[in-house]
Design a protein around this motif. Structure first.
Motif, PDB file in Angstrom:
ATOM      1  N   GLY A   6     -71.520  11.748 -21.474  1.00  0.00           N
ATOM      2  CA  GLY A   6     -70.993  11.699 -20.008  1.00  0.00           C
ATOM      3  C   GLY A   6     -71.571  11.376 -19.086  1.00  0.00           C
ATOM      4  O   GLY A   6     -72.831  11.454 -18.693  1.00  0.00           O
ATOM      5  N   TRP A   7     -70.631  10.610 -18.624  1.00  0.00           N
ATOM      6  CA  TRP A   7     -71.145  10.118 -16.641  1.00  0.00           C
ATOM      7  C   TRP A   7     -70.470  10.798 -15.343  1.00  0.00           C
ATOM      8  O   TRP A   7     -68.775  11.205 -15.566  1.00  0.00           O
ATOM      9  N   ARG A   8     -71.311  10.935 -14.522  1.00  0.00           N
ATOM     10  CA  ARG A   8     -70.738  11.848 -13.318  1.00  0.00           C
ATOM     11  C   ARG A   8     -70.619  10.555 -11.820  1.00  0.00           C
ATOM     12  O   ARG A   8     -71.202   9.408 -12.182  1.00  0.00           O
ATOM     13  N   VAL A   9     -69.287  10.403 -11.816  1.00  0.00           N
ATOM     14  CA  VAL A   9     -69.258   9.372 -10.717  1.00  0.00           C
ATOM     15  C   VAL A   9     -68.998  10.194  -9.611  1.00  0.00           C
ATOM     16  O   VAL A   9     -68.368  11.155  -9.492  1.00  0.00           O
ATOM     17  N   SER A  10     -70.338  10.009  -8.489  1.00  0.00           N
ATOM     18  CA  SER A  10     -70.092  10.004  -7.170  1.00  0.00           C
ATOM     19  C   SER A  10     -69.676   9.307  -5.960  1.00  0.00           C
ATOM     20  O   SER A  10     -70.320   8.785  -5.652  1.00  0.00           O
ATOM     21  N   LEU A  11     -68.392  10.305  -5.547  1.00  0.00           N
ATOM     22  CA  LEU A  11     -67.973   9.454  -4.213  1.00  0.00           C
ATOM     23  C   LEU A  11     -67.975   9.654  -2.845  1.00  0.00           C
ATOM     24  O   LEU A  11     -67.902  10.980  -2.861  1.00  0.00           O
ATOM     25  N   GLY A  12     -67.658   8.984  -2.066  1.00  0.00           N
ATOM     26  CA  GLY A  12     -68.136   9.335  -0.573  1.00  0.00           C
ATOM     27  C   GLY A  12     -66.630   8.495   0.372  1.00  0.00           C
ATOM     28  O   GLY A  12     -67.082   7.684  -0.022  1.00  0.00           O
ATOM     29  N   ALA A  13     -65.843   9.119   1.051  1.00  0.00           N
ATOM     30  CA  ALA A  13     -65.236   7.810   1.742  1.00  0.00           C
ATOM     31  C   ALA A  13     -64.267   8.494   2.824  1.00  0.00           C
ATOM     32  O   ALA A  13     -64.787  10.327   3.662  1.00  0.00           O
ATOM     33  N   LYS A  14     -64.470   8.021   4.025  1.00  0.00           N
ATOM     34  CA  LYS A  14     -63.852   8.708   5.308  1.00  0.00           C
ATOM     35  C   LYS A  14     -62.307   8.232   5.257  1.00  0.00           C
ATOM     36  O   LYS A  14     -61.937   6.960   4.487  1.00  0.00           O
ATOM     37  N   VAL A  15     -61.299   9.414   5.619  1.00  0.00           N
ATOM     38  CA  VAL A  15     -59.841   9.367   5.216  1.00  0.00           C
ATOM     39  C   VAL A  15     -59.937   8.935   7.073  1.00  0.00           C
ATOM     40  O   VAL A  15     -60.244   9.389   8.340  1.00  0.00           O
ATOM     41  N   THR A  24     -78.689   5.157 -14.852  1.00  0.00           N
ATOM     42  CA  THR A  24     -77.542   5.222 -13.392  1.00  0.00           C
ATOM     43  C   THR A  24     -77.168   4.155 -14.090  1.00  0.00           C
ATOM     44  O   THR A  24     -78.093   3.179 -15.241  1.00  0.00           O
ATOM     45  N   SER A  25     -76.027   3.197 -13.316  1.00  0.00           N
ATOM     46  CA  SER A  25     -75.398   1.840 -14.275  1.00  0.00           C
ATOM     47  C   SER A  25     -75.044   1.420 -12.882  1.00  0.00           C
ATOM     48  O   SER A  25     -74.896   2.022 -11.446  1.00  0.00           O
ATOM     49  N   LYS A  26     -74.382   0.160 -12.903  1.00  0.00           N
ATOM     50  CA  LYS A  26     -73.323   0.125 -11.409  1.00  0.00           C
ATOM     51  C   LYS A  26     -72.474  -0.269 -11.924  1.00  0.00           C
ATOM     52  O   LYS A  26     -71.439   0.207 -12.423  1.00  0.00           O
ATOM     53  N   ILE A  27     -71.692  -0.274 -10.318  1.00  0.00           N
ATOM     54  CA  ILE A  27     -70.429   0.701  -9.878  1.00  0.00           C
ATOM     55  C   ILE A  27     -69.918  -0.335  -8.689  1.00  0.00           C
ATOM     56  O   ILE A  27     -70.649  -0.219  -7.450  1.00  0.00           O
ATOM     57  N   ARG A  52     -71.295   6.165  -6.524  1.00  0.00           N
ATOM     58  CA  ARG A  52     -73.190   6.049  -7.874  1.00  0.00           C
ATOM     59  C   ARG A  52     -72.399   6.442  -9.144  1.00  0.00           C
ATOM     60  O   ARG A  52     -71.199   7.636  -9.177  1.00  0.00           O
ATOM     61  N   ILE A  53     -72.960   6.473  -9.877  1.00  0.00           N
ATOM     62  CA  ILE A  53     -72.997   6.532 -11.736  1.00  0.00           C
ATOM     63  C   ILE A  53     -73.823   6.757 -11.949  1.00  0.00           C
ATOM     64  O   ILE A  53     -74.676   6.227 -12.201  1.00  0.00           O
ATOM     65  N   ASP A  54     -74.179   7.949 -12.823  1.00  0.00           N
ATOM     66  CA  ASP A  54     -75.371   8.468 -13.897  1.00  0.00           C
ATOM     67  C   ASP A  54     -74.902   9.958 -14.816  1.00  0.00           C
ATOM     68  O   ASP A  54     -73.601   9.619 -14.866  1.00  0.00           O
ATOM     69  N   MET A  55     -75.673   9.743 -15.813  1.00  0.00           N
ATOM     70  CA  MET A  55     -75.156  10.988 -16.778  1.00  0.00           C
ATOM     71  C   MET A  55     -76.008  11.695 -16.266  1.00  0.00           C
ATOM     72  O   MET A  55     -76.626  12.498 -17.453  1.00  0.00           O
ATOM     73  N   ALA A  56     -75.862  12.091 -15.147  1.00  0.00           N
ATOM     74  CA  ALA A  56     -76.138  13.594 -14.913  1.00  0.00           C
ATOM     75  C   ALA A  56     -75.678  15.012 -16.015  1.00  0.00           C
ATOM     76  O   ALA A  56     -76.323  15.988 -16.473  1.00  0.00           O
TER      77      ALA A  56
END
Length: 134
Positions: free
Chosen positions: A108-117, A83-86, A71-75
């Motif tokens: 300022g833009w915040r990039v939120s990421l979730g991943a499995k290792v 928000t915007s497309k990513i 997700r990307i937003d201007m938080a």
């Protein structure tokens, strides 16, 4: 005589167990991983954002993670709803993950990421902040 054999067998078994216990790999915790931005700034418009997933214990990149949330937003500028497309795009370097995003305005833009290792339980979650400039 059987007492003596039993004592030797027990000693050998305990010695073998002690040796094998020290040979086990250290287990990682999901908190041992984090994302970081490769560049802290991007130009307004279509931008390619590059992040690195690192193992904090070794400082080495972590390849083959499965990124399932983005997700990307201007938080950072107080506009969580902006928000915007990513979308994730291909990367040729192990441990490097690239995304294409439309940064619609400077700030300022915040990039939120979730991943499995691979091989770990749990989810790596990070929120990274970058600056969009004209």
């Amino acid at each position: 005589m059987t007492k003596k054999l039993f004592a030797r067998a027990l000693t050998a078994a305990l010695f073998g167990a002690a040796l094998s216990a020290t040979a086990l790999p250290a287990l990682a915790d999901i908190k041992d991983y984090h994302f970081e931005l490769v560049q802290q700034q991007a130009k307004v418009g279509e931008a390619v954002l590059t992040v690195r997933l690192l193992d904090k214990r070794t400082g080495k990149p972590v390849p083959d993670a499965v990124i399932f949330a983005k997700r990307i937003d201007m938080a950072p500028d107080g506009m969580d709803e902006m928000t915007s497309k990513i979308e994730q795009i291909a990367s040729t370097e192990p441990g490097i993950y690239r995304f294409k995003a439309k940064l619609t305005m400077a700030g300022g833009w915040r990039v939120s990421l979730g991943a499995k290792v691979q091989g770990e339980t749990g989810t790596v979650e990070d929120k990274l902040v970058l600056q969009a400039v004209k």
